[in-house]
Motif scaffolding. Sequence first.
Motif, PDB file in Angstrom:
ATOM      1  N   VAL A 174       0.201  -3.726   0.191  1.00  0.00           N
ATOM      2  CA  VAL A 174       1.228  -3.977  -0.815  1.00  0.00           C
ATOM      3  C   VAL A 174       1.044  -5.352  -1.463  1.00  0.00           C
ATOM      4  O   VAL A 174       1.836  -5.756  -2.310  1.00  0.00           O
ATOM      5  N   GLU A 175       0.012  -6.069  -1.071  1.00  0.00           N
ATOM      6  CA  GLU A 175      -0.247  -7.380  -1.668  1.00  0.00           C
ATOM      7  C   GLU A 175      -0.535  -7.242  -3.158  1.00  0.00           C
ATOM      8  O   GLU A 175      -1.146  -6.261  -3.593  1.00  0.00           O
ATOM      9  N   LYS A 176      -0.130  -8.259  -3.923  1.00  0.00           N
ATOM     10  CA  LYS A 176      -0.331  -8.235  -5.370  1.00  0.00           C
ATOM     11  C   LYS A 176      -1.514  -9.083  -5.819  1.00  0.00           C
ATOM     12  O   LYS A 176      -2.075  -8.862  -6.885  1.00  0.00           O
ATOM     13  N   LYS A 196       2.834 -12.600   1.205  1.00  0.00           N
ATOM     14  CA  LYS A 196       3.620 -12.517   2.439  1.00  0.00           C
ATOM     15  C   LYS A 196       5.013 -11.951   2.161  1.00  0.00           C
ATOM     16  O   LYS A 196       5.551 -11.171   2.960  1.00  0.00           O
ATOM     17  N   LYS A 197       5.595 -12.311   1.031  1.00  0.00           N
ATOM     18  CA  LYS A 197       6.917 -11.786   0.670  1.00  0.00           C
ATOM     19  C   LYS A 197       6.877 -10.273   0.524  1.00  0.00           C
ATOM     20  O   LYS A 197       7.769  -9.563   0.993  1.00  0.00           O
ATOM     21  N   PHE A 198       5.834  -9.778  -0.132  1.00  0.00           N
ATOM     22  CA  PHE A 198       5.699  -8.333  -0.324  1.00  0.00           C
ATOM     23  C   PHE A 198       5.513  -7.621   1.015  1.00  0.00           C
ATOM     24  O   PHE A 198       6.106  -6.565   1.263  1.00  0.00           O
ATOM     25  N   ASP A 290      13.388   9.281   0.226  1.00  0.00           N
ATOM     26  CA  ASP A 290      12.656   8.073   0.580  1.00  0.00           C
ATOM     27  C   ASP A 290      12.093   7.459  -0.698  1.00  0.00           C
ATOM     28  O   ASP A 290      11.325   8.102  -1.403  1.00  0.00           O
ATOM     29  N   ASP A 291      12.530   6.233  -0.996  1.00  0.00           N
ATOM     30  CA  ASP A 291      12.009   5.559  -2.180  1.00  0.00           C
ATOM     31  C   ASP A 291      10.576   5.141  -1.909  1.00  0.00           C
ATOM     32  O   ASP A 291      10.307   4.333  -1.042  1.00  0.00           O
ATOM     33  N   ALA A 292       9.640   5.726  -2.674  1.00  0.00           N
ATOM     34  CA  ALA A 292       8.225   5.448  -2.413  1.00  0.00           C
ATOM     35  C   ALA A 292       7.864   4.062  -2.912  1.00  0.00           C
ATOM     36  O   ALA A 292       8.347   3.602  -3.945  1.00  0.00           O
ATOM     37  N   LEU A 293       7.043   3.387  -2.094  1.00  0.00           N
ATOM     38  CA  LEU A 293       6.526   2.101  -2.546  1.00  0.00           C
ATOM     39  C   LEU A 293       5.377   2.362  -3.512  1.00  0.00           C
ATOM     40  O   LEU A 293       4.423   3.063  -3.190  1.00  0.00           O
ATOM     41  N   GLU A 294       5.468   1.794  -4.717  1.00  0.00           N
ATOM     42  CA  GLU A 294       4.411   1.995  -5.699  1.00  0.00           C
ATOM     43  C   GLU A 294       3.883   0.624  -6.083  1.00  0.00           C
ATOM     44  O   GLU A 294       4.301   0.038  -7.072  1.00  0.00           O
ATOM     45  N   ASP A 295       3.044   0.108  -5.246  1.00  0.00           N
ATOM     46  CA  ASP A 295       2.515  -1.239  -5.475  1.00  0.00           C
ATOM     47  C   ASP A 295       1.078  -1.175  -5.969  1.00  0.00           C
ATOM     48  O   ASP A 295       0.272  -0.396  -5.460  1.00  0.00           O
ATOM     49  N   GLU A 296       0.780  -2.008  -6.919  1.00  0.00           N
ATOM     50  CA  GLU A 296      -0.580  -2.051  -7.450  1.00  0.00           C
ATOM     51  C   GLU A 296      -1.497  -2.716  -6.447  1.00  0.00           C
ATOM     52  O   GLU A 296      -1.160  -3.770  -5.909  1.00  0.00           O
ATOM     53  N   ILE A 297      -2.613  -2.112  -6.134  1.00  0.00           N
ATOM     54  CA  ILE A 297      -3.541  -2.654  -5.139  1.00  0.00           C
ATOM     55  C   ILE A 297      -4.720  -3.316  -5.859  1.00  0.00           C
ATOM     56  O   ILE A 297      -5.319  -2.724  -6.775  1.00  0.00           O
ATOM     57  N   GLN A 298      -5.029  -4.531  -5.482  1.00  0.00           N
ATOM     58  CA  GLN A 298      -6.108  -5.271  -6.127  1.00  0.00           C
ATOM     59  C   GLN A 298      -7.472  -4.735  -5.693  1.00  0.00           C
ATOM     60  O   GLN A 298      -7.625  -4.176  -4.617  1.00  0.00           O
TER      61      GLN A 298
END
Length: 308
Positions: A174-176, A196-198, A290-298
């Motif tokens: 989930v890191e940005k 770390k926050k993410f 369940d709210d899906a996590l949609e995080d952009e992956i580097q």
Amino acid sequence: MTTKIKCYYDVLGVPRDANAEDMKKSYRKLALKWHPDKNPDCLEEATNQFRLIQQAYEVLSDPQERAWYDNHREAILRGGLGKGDNYTDDSLDVFQYFTSSCYSGYGDDDKGFYAVYRKVFKTIFEEDVPFMEDKDSDFEYPDFGNSKSSYEEDVRPFYDFWSSYFTMKSYVWVEKYDTREAPDRYSRRKAEAENKKFKDAAKKERNEEIRNLVAFVKKRDKRVQAYRVAMQSYQDVGWSSTAGLEDQMANHEKSKKHKDNVAILRDQLLEEDEDNDIDKKDEDNVDLQDDALEDEIQDLTLDQPKSK
């Protein structure tokens, strides 16, 4: 066909705590073995293997690159954080187990309450194992047991453990920000703090999901209900000694007082369900999303090693 991603330590044939000198020796030996010029009969295979060996050594021989790889290794091996890849966290969706429709009765058959949730918590634990520092330890998580399990020996330890659950997953996916691309130390530290926050937010969400499931299950666990009734009866009667407790309990369960306590407990559980906006008649239709996590992956950029 998806190609399985190989661990760089396995590519070089060294342990994960190998020092720089050992990695260099192994790299030179493997590079010589798989150099395309020495393998004309299997040129394509040798070329691919030689390139992989170079990539592995380039990353692991650089202290900063190696530290980044170590922190993200599990996600990389599972197909994420690579060029063009979007990592998908395939953890068990626990929200489908927040309803009595997921089990059938309280027997010990495969579809019963105890078999279903025993499998659920075993799955959750097994998902954490790859992220444990010491995977070879003898630690065994408390098993959910069955309808006949002892409260003191099995049921209590289970709920004590799972009620304070903390996920072992790193959630690096989930890191940005890719800290390797930071232009200076200040920028890198700032990026690390944001990452770390993410990760902390994702861990917190998972912990709350599991703990809420534990509370949901505990409330419906007949073993817990029976124990509470027994303890209440014990207090009411005012027993001052545990001598002959089993005989007294057996006789008491047949008494009117025991039946009255069971009725009271049942009414309390129904009231609690109403307070939580769960209609008993419609409980099988509870649908928690369940709210899906949609995080952009580097991207994980693996450049060709620089020529010397």
